[in-house]
Each structure stands twice: as C-alpha cells, then as structure tokens.
Design a protein around this motif. Structure first.
Motif, PDB file in Angstrom:
ATOM      1  N   LYS A  43      -2.625  -3.951   4.399  1.00  0.00           N
ATOM      2  CA  LYS A  43      -1.173  -4.090   4.497  1.00  0.00           C
ATOM      3  C   LYS A  43      -0.605  -4.659   3.200  1.00  0.00           C
ATOM      4  O   LYS A  43      -1.335  -5.133   2.332  1.00  0.00           O
ATOM      5  CB  LYS A  43      -0.810  -5.005   5.669  1.00  0.00           C
ATOM      6  CG  LYS A  43      -1.227  -4.452   7.033  1.00  0.00           C
ATOM      7  CD  LYS A  43      -0.768  -5.369   8.148  1.00  0.00           C
ATOM      8  CE  LYS A  43      -1.145  -4.796   9.513  1.00  0.00           C
ATOM      9  NZ  LYS A  43      -0.691  -5.670  10.628  1.00  0.00           N
ATOM     10  N   SER A  44       0.710  -4.627   3.125  1.00  0.00           N
ATOM     11  CA  SER A  44       1.404  -5.081   1.925  1.00  0.00           C
ATOM     12  C   SER A  44       1.020  -6.503   1.534  1.00  0.00           C
ATOM     13  O   SER A  44       0.733  -6.794   0.376  1.00  0.00           O
ATOM     14  CB  SER A  44       2.913  -4.977   2.144  1.00  0.00           C
ATOM     15  OG  SER A  44       3.615  -5.545   1.071  1.00  0.00           O
ATOM     16  N   GLU A  45       1.006  -7.396   2.528  1.00  0.00           N
ATOM     17  CA  GLU A  45       0.705  -8.793   2.212  1.00  0.00           C
ATOM     18  C   GLU A  45      -0.726  -8.972   1.711  1.00  0.00           C
ATOM     19  O   GLU A  45      -1.005  -9.844   0.878  1.00  0.00           O
ATOM     20  CB  GLU A  45       0.961  -9.704   3.418  1.00  0.00           C
ATOM     21  CG  GLU A  45       0.267  -9.278   4.703  1.00  0.00           C
ATOM     22  CD  GLU A  45       1.138  -8.417   5.593  1.00  0.00           C
ATOM     23  OE1 GLU A  45       0.990  -8.529   6.838  1.00  0.00           O
ATOM     24  OE2 GLU A  45       1.952  -7.647   5.059  1.00  0.00           O
ATOM     25  N   ASP A  46      -1.669  -8.142   2.220  1.00  0.00           N
ATOM     26  CA  ASP A  46      -3.051  -8.199   1.740  1.00  0.00           C
ATOM     27  C   ASP A  46      -3.118  -7.804   0.270  1.00  0.00           C
ATOM     28  O   ASP A  46      -3.831  -8.428  -0.532  1.00  0.00           O
ATOM     29  CB  ASP A  46      -3.945  -7.259   2.555  1.00  0.00           C
ATOM     30  CG  ASP A  46      -3.900  -7.544   4.044  1.00  0.00           C
ATOM     31  OD1 ASP A  46      -3.757  -8.723   4.406  1.00  0.00           O
ATOM     32  OD2 ASP A  46      -4.012  -6.581   4.835  1.00  0.00           O
ATOM     33  N   GLN A  96      -1.306   5.172  -0.801  1.00  0.00           N
ATOM     34  CA  GLN A  96      -0.639   5.456   0.479  1.00  0.00           C
ATOM     35  C   GLN A  96      -1.444   4.966   1.673  1.00  0.00           C
ATOM     36  O   GLN A  96      -0.911   4.882   2.792  1.00  0.00           O
ATOM     37  CB  GLN A  96      -0.357   6.957   0.636  1.00  0.00           C
ATOM     38  CG  GLN A  96      -1.527   7.818   1.040  1.00  0.00           C
ATOM     39  CD  GLN A  96      -2.426   8.188  -0.135  1.00  0.00           C
ATOM     40  OE1 GLN A  96      -2.092   7.910  -1.281  1.00  0.00           O
ATOM     41  NE2 GLN A  96      -3.547   8.822   0.143  1.00  0.00           N
ATOM     42  N   ASP A  97      -2.716   4.616   1.465  1.00  0.00           N
ATOM     43  CA  ASP A  97      -3.539   4.117   2.564  1.00  0.00           C
ATOM     44  C   ASP A  97      -3.314   2.632   2.845  1.00  0.00           C
ATOM     45  O   ASP A  97      -3.964   2.062   3.722  1.00  0.00           O
ATOM     46  CB  ASP A  97      -5.023   4.366   2.256  1.00  0.00           C
ATOM     47  CG  ASP A  97      -5.379   5.842   2.303  1.00  0.00           C
ATOM     48  OD1 ASP A  97      -4.602   6.606   2.905  1.00  0.00           O
ATOM     49  OD2 ASP A  97      -6.410   6.241   1.728  1.00  0.00           O
ATOM     50  N   ILE A  98      -2.393   2.009   2.104  1.00  0.00           N
ATOM     51  CA  ILE A  98      -2.024   0.608   2.348  1.00  0.00           C
ATOM     52  C   ILE A  98      -0.647   0.598   3.018  1.00  0.00           C
ATOM     53  O   ILE A  98       0.331   1.093   2.468  1.00  0.00           O
ATOM     54  CB  ILE A  98      -1.977  -0.196   1.036  1.00  0.00           C
ATOM     55  CG1 ILE A  98      -3.340  -0.151   0.333  1.00  0.00           C
ATOM     56  CG2 ILE A  98      -1.567  -1.648   1.316  1.00  0.00           C
ATOM     57  CD1 ILE A  98      -3.340  -0.789  -1.045  1.00  0.00           C
ATOM     58  N   GLU A  99      -0.578   0.040   4.215  1.00  0.00           N
ATOM     59  CA  GLU A  99       0.672   0.034   4.973  1.00  0.00           C
ATOM     60  C   GLU A  99       1.757  -0.755   4.236  1.00  0.00           C
ATOM     61  O   GLU A  99       1.515  -1.888   3.797  1.00  0.00           O
ATOM     62  CB  GLU A  99       0.421  -0.576   6.360  1.00  0.00           C
ATOM     63  CG  GLU A  99       1.623  -0.554   7.277  1.00  0.00           C
ATOM     64  CD  GLU A  99       1.317  -1.157   8.640  1.00  0.00           C
ATOM     65  OE1 GLU A  99       2.284  -1.535   9.337  1.00  0.00           O
ATOM     66  OE2 GLU A  99       0.119  -1.256   9.002  1.00  0.00           O
ATOM     67  N   GLN A 139       4.750  -0.326  -0.694  1.00  0.00           N
ATOM     68  CA  GLN A 139       5.882  -0.394  -1.616  1.00  0.00           C
ATOM     69  C   GLN A 139       6.485  -1.793  -1.690  1.00  0.00           C
ATOM     70  O   GLN A 139       7.053  -2.182  -2.717  1.00  0.00           O
ATOM     71  CB  GLN A 139       6.949   0.646  -1.234  1.00  0.00           C
ATOM     72  CG  GLN A 139       7.695   0.365   0.041  1.00  0.00           C
ATOM     73  CD  GLN A 139       6.958   0.879   1.263  1.00  0.00           C
ATOM     74  OE1 GLN A 139       5.825   1.341   1.179  1.00  0.00           O
ATOM     75  NE2 GLN A 139       7.616   0.800   2.420  1.00  0.00           N
ATOM     76  N   ILE A 140       6.329  -2.573  -0.617  1.00  0.00           N
ATOM     77  CA  ILE A 140       6.881  -3.932  -0.618  1.00  0.00           C
ATOM     78  C   ILE A 140       6.128  -4.797  -1.630  1.00  0.00           C
ATOM     79  O   ILE A 140       6.731  -5.537  -2.427  1.00  0.00           O
ATOM     80  CB  ILE A 140       6.803  -4.552   0.788  1.00  0.00           C
ATOM     81  CG1 ILE A 140       7.654  -3.732   1.772  1.00  0.00           C
ATOM     82  CG2 ILE A 140       7.259  -6.010   0.765  1.00  0.00           C
ATOM     83  CD1 ILE A 140       7.508  -4.185   3.216  1.00  0.00           C
ATOM     84  N   ALA A 141       4.790  -4.682  -1.616  1.00  0.00           N
ATOM     85  CA  ALA A 141       3.975  -5.455  -2.568  1.00  0.00           C
ATOM     86  C   ALA A 141       4.216  -4.991  -3.997  1.00  0.00           C
ATOM     87  O   ALA A 141       4.350  -5.810  -4.914  1.00  0.00           O
ATOM     88  CB  ALA A 141       2.501  -5.341  -2.203  1.00  0.00           C
ATOM     89  N   LEU A 142       4.276  -3.678  -4.190  1.00  0.00           N
ATOM     90  CA  LEU A 142       4.485  -3.164  -5.545  1.00  0.00           C
ATOM     91  C   LEU A 142       5.829  -3.618  -6.096  1.00  0.00           C
ATOM     92  O   LEU A 142       5.937  -3.998  -7.266  1.00  0.00           O
ATOM     93  CB  LEU A 142       4.401  -1.641  -5.556  1.00  0.00           C
ATOM     94  CG  LEU A 142       3.047  -1.002  -5.220  1.00  0.00           C
ATOM     95  CD1 LEU A 142       3.078   0.499  -5.538  1.00  0.00           C
ATOM     96  CD2 LEU A 142       1.904  -1.672  -5.961  1.00  0.00           C
ATOM     97  N   ARG A 143       6.855  -3.563  -5.264  1.00  0.00           N
ATOM     98  CA  ARG A 143       8.184  -3.976  -5.716  1.00  0.00           C
ATOM     99  C   ARG A 143       8.187  -5.448  -6.118  1.00  0.00           C
ATOM    100  O   ARG A 143       8.796  -5.825  -7.129  1.00  0.00           O
ATOM    101  CB  ARG A 143       9.199  -3.729  -4.605  1.00  0.00           C
ATOM    102  CG  ARG A 143      10.647  -4.030  -5.026  1.00  0.00           C
ATOM    103  CD  ARG A 143      11.602  -3.673  -3.913  1.00  0.00           C
ATOM    104  NE  ARG A 143      11.321  -4.446  -2.700  1.00  0.00           N
ATOM    105  CZ  ARG A 143      11.876  -4.193  -1.523  1.00  0.00           C
ATOM    106  NH1 ARG A 143      12.713  -3.185  -1.385  1.00  0.00           N
ATOM    107  NH2 ARG A 143      11.586  -4.952  -0.474  1.00  0.00           N
ATOM    108  N   SER A 144       7.484  -6.271  -5.334  1.00  0.00           N
ATOM    109  CA  SER A 144       7.441  -7.701  -5.645  1.00  0.00           C
ATOM    110  C   SER A 144       6.655  -7.959  -6.926  1.00  0.00           C
ATOM    111  O   SER A 144       7.094  -8.723  -7.797  1.00  0.00           O
ATOM    112  CB  SER A 144       6.821  -8.473  -4.482  1.00  0.00           C
ATOM    113  OG  SER A 144       6.839  -9.854  -4.735  1.00  0.00           O
TER     114      SER A 144
END
Length: 406
Positions: A72-75, A98-101, A104-109
C-alpha cells in the motif's frame, strides 16, 4: 545463434530518460508486459550509478517476493523514507508500480518533499487514467516503451538485415524475451508467446477488472486480432459475436475492449479528416502492440493477412519513432497512416505487392489526392522500389528499408 541475453542496450529509451533526469518531474515507463521495461529500468539505474558513484539508489521490484510487504501507499512511503540519505542524490526505481495500492499518494508526497528522483514502470494504462493523473497533478512524464523495432530485433537475435530476417520478424514479433529461444523452433515460440499472452490477460485484465465471461474476452481478443486495421464498431462486433452464439451486450463489448486497451495489448488508432482537419475519436481501428502475439492468436497464419500485418508493423515503427498517428480520411478514400511529429507530417500507404494497376492506382492515387507538400510513402515488400513516373513526389520504399531508414 541467438543472443542469450535480453539486457542489450536500447538507447532510444535510455538516452531519452537520461535527458529527463533531474528536471523536477517523475518519470514513468509505460508499456505492455514483457516489452523490456524492467531491463531498461535497470540500464538507467546502471547509468546513474556509473555517472554518480556515490548516489543513493533505492530499487523496488514488485514482482520479487522480497518486496511483497510493500502493498500500500503507506508501506511504500515508509520504506523509501527510511532509506533516504540527505547527503546524497537519491533515486527511486520502482518496477510495476501499479501493483502497489494507491501508489500515487506516496509518489506525490515523495515528489512534493523533494526526497528523490522517481523513475517507475507500469504495465496498465489505467494507472494513468485522467482520475489518477489529476492526483499526480501533472508532476510526471510518461515514456512509452514498445517491443523491439526491426533494427533492435536484428541485434537481439544476431541476424543480418535480409529478407529472411524480415520474415522472421513479421512472424514472431519483437518481444525481447524471444532472444532466449530458437526462433526457428515453432513450439518454443508458441510456448513463450502463450505464456506472455496468458500473463497479460490474467493479471492486467481478468484479475484487475474481475472479468466473469472469460470465454467471451478470449474470443473478442481473437476477433480483434483477425480484424486489425479495419474500422471497429462496437455494435457490429456485438452483433457478429451474437450470431456466433455469444450472449453479450454492447456495453460488455465496449468494456472488454477498454480493458484490452488498458492492458496495452492493443493500440487504438483514430480517424483524421484531412480536408476538415478533424479527429474522430469514436471511429477507431486497432492494432496489436506486438505483431507476434497477434500471429500467435491466429495460429501463425500470416499469409492470408500479410497486408494487415505490414500495417501493424509500420504503425508500431511510427510509434517507436515518436510520431502521433492517425488513419486518414479524404472524401471517399482512406490513407493508412498520417504521422505527426515536431509540426511535420508524413503520409503512408501500405501494401504487400503492387501486383496490378488497380493496386497502384489505389495506393499512389490516394496519396496524390492530398494537396500538400509533406512526404508521402508507399511501403511494400516488392523486391524493387523507387518513384513511379505517373506519381512524382511519392516515394515507393521497401518495408525493410522503411524500418531501417534511420
């Protein structure tokens, strides 16, 4: 003897990406599975490590078990943040992002905090839908990756540029993994392409979209393979499939075609009205990203559809060269391809051979009717090419020469 190594440089992509490095943008390599994105990503990683030996390089491959905890994003954010070195240039490489839920949230941060240069790969166009693109806020550059060009195919398979080599390329296509197999061995080629096709259909369509009517999906894919280069009508396709015993609807057909496009297995081509200068997005043709997969679905029966395969190969070559491509419409005639790049155009007609005056008139006459001075080509597999006296200014070029002209 085949080259037993897929990690042959593909500078058309690596150089392009290197030119984009450190431009304050995320870089996403997008392409159908097995077109070589992972190797290109590793090649870029190697270049970075050679040019900046003390760089802090973080690499994640979502197809590796060791990264299964990054779901996931937080991971993703925590994993990367713990490895950032404030005293070095930081680079984050992610394969199959795309296999990480909610990746885009993590990448944006990570981007907003200016923690690292992000370079990732993705195998599904859905991950860059308008919705997700808005979440990334225009902060990324998309670099499309395609199967091998004919020139790359020759290098990967250690072949000379001959008519026989071209026929091999026409038949088996340009997936880099074929370099590990004997392309003269039909069973090996069939087994490999079956595996690639099954992976794309299963991972990027059936599982991702929760497909229930798998049989219809497979039949529809084969139908598209058999009708590449033809104008595509959802209603006509649905009616045809119903007549063959399928119990389906226009909506189902439309959704399944959309999913196949998102998997990047097939590529759409819109019509462009040359006279009115309008694009008709709803009237499309389809070609396969890799002609070898298309041939596999139809039992490698290429003789009956050689002209359409030539079209498919020319279309793919134009995409590799960075053109934006349309099918041209001029009054009651059709131009196979209008290709645009850097405010320039080229017009292309494709045929197998110019076996009759009727064929010559169709291919050359359609181009002659276009009233501008942009380059015009007729591409064929004739052994002899050259300008025809009756059609000055239109270049007749052999397919081999077209694919190797740069």
């Amino acid at each position: 003897m085949n080259v037993k190594n897929q990690n042959i440089p593909r500078p058309i992509y690596t150089q392009h990406v290197m030119d984009l490095i450190n431009k304050k943008m995320m870089i996403i390599l997008v392409g159908q599975r097995r077109v070589g994105k992972s190797y290109i990503l590793l090649q870029i990683k190697d270049i970075i490590e050679e040019t900046d030996p003390i760089a802090n390089v973080i690499y994640i491959n979502k197809e590796w078990q060791r990264f299964s905890d990054i779901g996931k994003s937080e991971d993703l954010y925590k994993y990367v943040d713990n490895l950032i070195d404030q005293n070095k240039n930081n680079y984050l490489f992610i394969d199959e992002v795309q296999d990480i839920e909610d990746y885009q949230i993590a990448l944006r941060s990570l981007y907003s905090e200016d923690k690292c240069q992000i370079i990732a790969t993705g195998s599904n166009a859905k991950i860059f839908s308008s919705e997700i693109s808005s979440k990334l806020g225009g902060r990324y550059l998309e670099v499309p990756i395609y199967p091998l060009s004919y020139k790359e195919f020759l290098i990967f398979h250690n072949l000379e540029d001959t008519d026989d080599s071209l026929l091999k390329f026409i038949r088996v296509g340009g997936l880099p993994g074929l370099a590990l197999f004997d392309i003269e061995n039909e069973r090996q080629i069939t087994d490999y392409l079956q595996g690639v096709f099954s992976t794309i259909i299963m991972k990027d369509v059936i599982l991702r979209e929760q497909i229930r009517n798998v049989t219809y999906l497979e039949n529809l894919t084969t139908f598209i393979a058999d009708n590449i280069g033809k104008l595509f009508s959802i209603k006509k396709v649905t009616n045809t499939m119903i007549s063959q015993g399928e119990k389906i609807s226009d909506i189902l057909t439309s959704n399944y075609v959309k999913y196949l496009k998102q998997s990047l297995l097939i590529q759409p081509l819109s019509r462009y009205d040359i006279h009115g200068k309008k694009i008709f997005e709803q009237i499309q043709k389809y070609y396969f990203t890799d002609n070898g997969l298309r041939n596999f679905l139809l039992g490698f029966n290429i003789r009956s559809s050689i002209e359409k395969i030539i079209e498919n190969i020319v279309y793919s070559q134009l995409l590799i060269e960075g053109y934006k491509v349309f099918v041209g419409s001029l009054r009651n005639t059709e131009i196979d391809f209008i290709a645009e790049k850097n405010n320039q155009k080229i017009y292309i007609q494709c045929t197998y051979i110019l076996g009759s005056q009727e064929t010559i008139q169709r291919e050359f006459g359609n181009l002659q009717a276009i009233n501008d001075n942009y380059p015009k080509f007729v591409v064929s597999m004739e052994p002899i090419a050259g300008e025809l006296a009756d059609y000055p200014g239109i270049q007749h070029i052999r397919l081999r020469d077209f694919l190797t002209r740069f």
